[in-house]
Design a protein around this motif. Structure first.
Motif, PDB file in Angstrom:
ATOM      1  N   VAL A  33      50.572  22.800  37.591  1.00  0.00           N
ATOM      2  CA  VAL A  33      50.615  24.215  37.953  1.00  0.00           C
ATOM      3  C   VAL A  33      49.486  24.930  37.215  1.00  0.00           C
ATOM      4  O   VAL A  33      49.419  24.884  35.986  1.00  0.00           O
ATOM      5  N   GLU A  34      48.606  25.563  37.976  1.00  0.00           N
ATOM      6  CA  GLU A  34      47.502  26.318  37.374  1.00  0.00           C
ATOM      7  C   GLU A  34      47.961  27.731  37.049  1.00  0.00           C
ATOM      8  O   GLU A  34      48.985  28.195  37.548  1.00  0.00           O
ATOM      9  N   THR A  35      47.193  28.418  36.220  1.00  0.00           N
ATOM     10  CA  THR A  35      47.532  29.772  35.807  1.00  0.00           C
ATOM     11  C   THR A  35      46.340  30.692  35.975  1.00  0.00           C
ATOM     12  O   THR A  35      45.190  30.238  36.026  1.00  0.00           O
ATOM     13  N   GLY A  36      46.619  31.960  36.036  1.00  0.00           N
ATOM     14  CA  GLY A  36      45.563  32.956  36.142  1.00  0.00           C
ATOM     15  C   GLY A  36      46.031  34.299  35.633  1.00  0.00           C
ATOM     16  O   GLY A  36      47.234  34.574  35.573  1.00  0.00           O
ATOM     17  N   ILE A  37      45.066  35.122  35.267  1.00  0.00           N
ATOM     18  CA  ILE A  37      45.343  36.481  34.789  1.00  0.00           C
ATOM     19  C   ILE A  37      44.689  37.455  35.757  1.00  0.00           C
ATOM     20  O   ILE A  37      43.512  37.313  36.091  1.00  0.00           O
ATOM     21  N   VAL A  38      45.468  38.451  36.186  1.00  0.00           N
ATOM     22  CA  VAL A  38      44.984  39.499  37.073  1.00  0.00           C
ATOM     23  C   VAL A  38      45.339  40.828  36.416  1.00  0.00           C
ATOM     24  O   VAL A  38      46.510  41.163  36.297  1.00  0.00           O
ATOM     25  N   LEU A  52      40.509  34.094  36.214  1.00  0.00           N
ATOM     26  CA  LEU A  52      40.573  35.339  35.463  1.00  0.00           C
ATOM     27  C   LEU A  52      39.952  36.445  36.294  1.00  0.00           C
ATOM     28  O   LEU A  52      38.811  36.332  36.740  1.00  0.00           O
ATOM     29  N   HIS A  53      40.712  37.518  36.487  1.00  0.00           N
ATOM     30  CA  HIS A  53      40.250  38.632  37.306  1.00  0.00           C
ATOM     31  C   HIS A  53      40.481  39.927  36.543  1.00  0.00           C
ATOM     32  O   HIS A  53      41.618  40.379  36.400  1.00  0.00           O
ATOM     33  N   LEU A  54      39.395  40.512  36.039  1.00  0.00           N
ATOM     34  CA  LEU A  54      39.435  41.741  35.257  1.00  0.00           C
ATOM     35  C   LEU A  54      39.059  42.937  36.130  1.00  0.00           C
ATOM     36  O   LEU A  54      38.270  42.809  37.065  1.00  0.00           O
ATOM     37  N   GLY A  55      39.606  44.093  35.834  1.00  0.00           N
ATOM     38  CA  GLY A  55      39.251  45.313  36.541  1.00  0.00           C
ATOM     39  C   GLY A  55      39.761  45.364  37.971  1.00  0.00           C
ATOM     40  O   GLY A  55      39.189  46.041  38.817  1.00  0.00           O
ATOM     41  N   ILE A  56      40.855  44.672  38.243  1.00  0.00           N
ATOM     42  CA  ILE A  56      41.389  44.601  39.611  1.00  0.00           C
ATOM     43  C   ILE A  56      42.411  45.725  39.827  1.00  0.00           C
ATOM     44  O   ILE A  56      43.447  45.752  39.179  1.00  0.00           O
ATOM     45  N   LYS A  57      42.113  46.590  40.749  1.00  0.00           N
ATOM     46  CA  LYS A  57      43.037  47.675  41.090  1.00  0.00           C
ATOM     47  C   LYS A  57      43.898  47.314  42.298  1.00  0.00           C
ATOM     48  O   LYS A  57      45.011  47.797  42.428  1.00  0.00           O
ATOM     49  N   ASP A  58      43.388  46.470  43.185  1.00  0.00           N
ATOM     50  CA  ASP A  58      44.123  46.070  44.383  1.00  0.00           C
ATOM     51  C   ASP A  58      44.488  44.589  44.264  1.00  0.00           C
ATOM     52  O   ASP A  58      43.787  43.710  44.758  1.00  0.00           O
ATOM     53  N   LYS A  59      45.592  44.326  43.604  1.00  0.00           N
ATOM     54  CA  LYS A  59      46.010  42.951  43.327  1.00  0.00           C
ATOM     55  C   LYS A  59      46.438  42.219  44.597  1.00  0.00           C
ATOM     56  O   LYS A  59      46.264  41.006  44.704  1.00  0.00           O
ATOM     57  N   ALA A  60      46.962  42.935  45.569  1.00  0.00           N
ATOM     58  CA  ALA A  60      47.396  42.310  46.824  1.00  0.00           C
ATOM     59  C   ALA A  60      46.211  41.738  47.595  1.00  0.00           C
ATOM     60  O   ALA A  60      46.277  40.618  48.109  1.00  0.00           O
TER      61      ALA A  60
END
Length: 177
Positions: free
Chosen positions: A57-62, A82-90
């Motif tokens: 199982v992989e992991t990520g940060i949003v 890794l996803h920084l500065g994301i306002k629209d997570k969908a």
């Protein structure tokens, strides 16, 4: 949510995405004259990342923030998603699914506040820390006993690992919904 339903959802997970502030941290941020100075992360959550990776199982940060501390933590844990500065997570979720060839049912998301509600409604397993806002709690399949920054990520990781390796989720009825 019934244990059998939760276990079925957890068995399908191939990617666990998480918000950062209020989930991997306790939501506190220390500021100095030059801006953000410190965020506190729970070391046991890091072991959860490694244990998930060991079962495939992989992991990520949003996160909506653009924090150097989060970048450092992701580097330390070898988290490439890794996803920084994301306002629209969908919208980002759709991009991740397409790029990785996954379905929404194969993704779990751990979020704690109003900006996580939409993505929580789109994934196969939606979870929140024990101290999440009422908005996130109402959108979650599972409410961790642990609070943000105090092992909520590890708790969800262990639930997924247990279900994928033949066990049943060790949940607390007052915290699972």
């Amino acid at each position: 949510m019934k244990h059998a339903d939760l276990a079925a959802k957890a068995r399908r997970i191939k990617l666990l995405l998480t918000d950062c502030d209020g989930v991997l941290t306790d939501g506190g941020v220390y500021y100095g004259e030059s801006g953000e100075v410190l965020k506190r992360f729970n070391i046991r959550d890091g072991m959860g990342v490694e244990r998930l990776r060991a079962v495939g199982v992989e992991t990520g940060i949003v996160t909506g923030e653009r924090s150097p501390s989060v970048q450092k933590r992701a580097d330390k844990l070898k988290i490439s998603e890794l996803h920084l500065g994301i306002k629209d997570k969908a919208t980002l979720l759709g991009e991740i699914l397409a790029r990785l060839g996954l379905t929404a049912e194969q993704v779990a998301f751990l979020g704690d506040d109003t900006n996580d509600v939409e993505i929580l409604g789109l994934v196969g397993l939606a979870a929140c820390p024990g101290d999440a806002t009422v908005f996130a709690r109402s959108a979650a399949d599972y409410r961790c006993q642990a609070h943000g920054g105090h092992g909520a990520f590890r708790e969800l990781a262990e639930l997924i690992i247990s279900c994928q390796t033949g066990g049943q989720p060790a949940t607390h009825d007052e915290h699972s919904e």
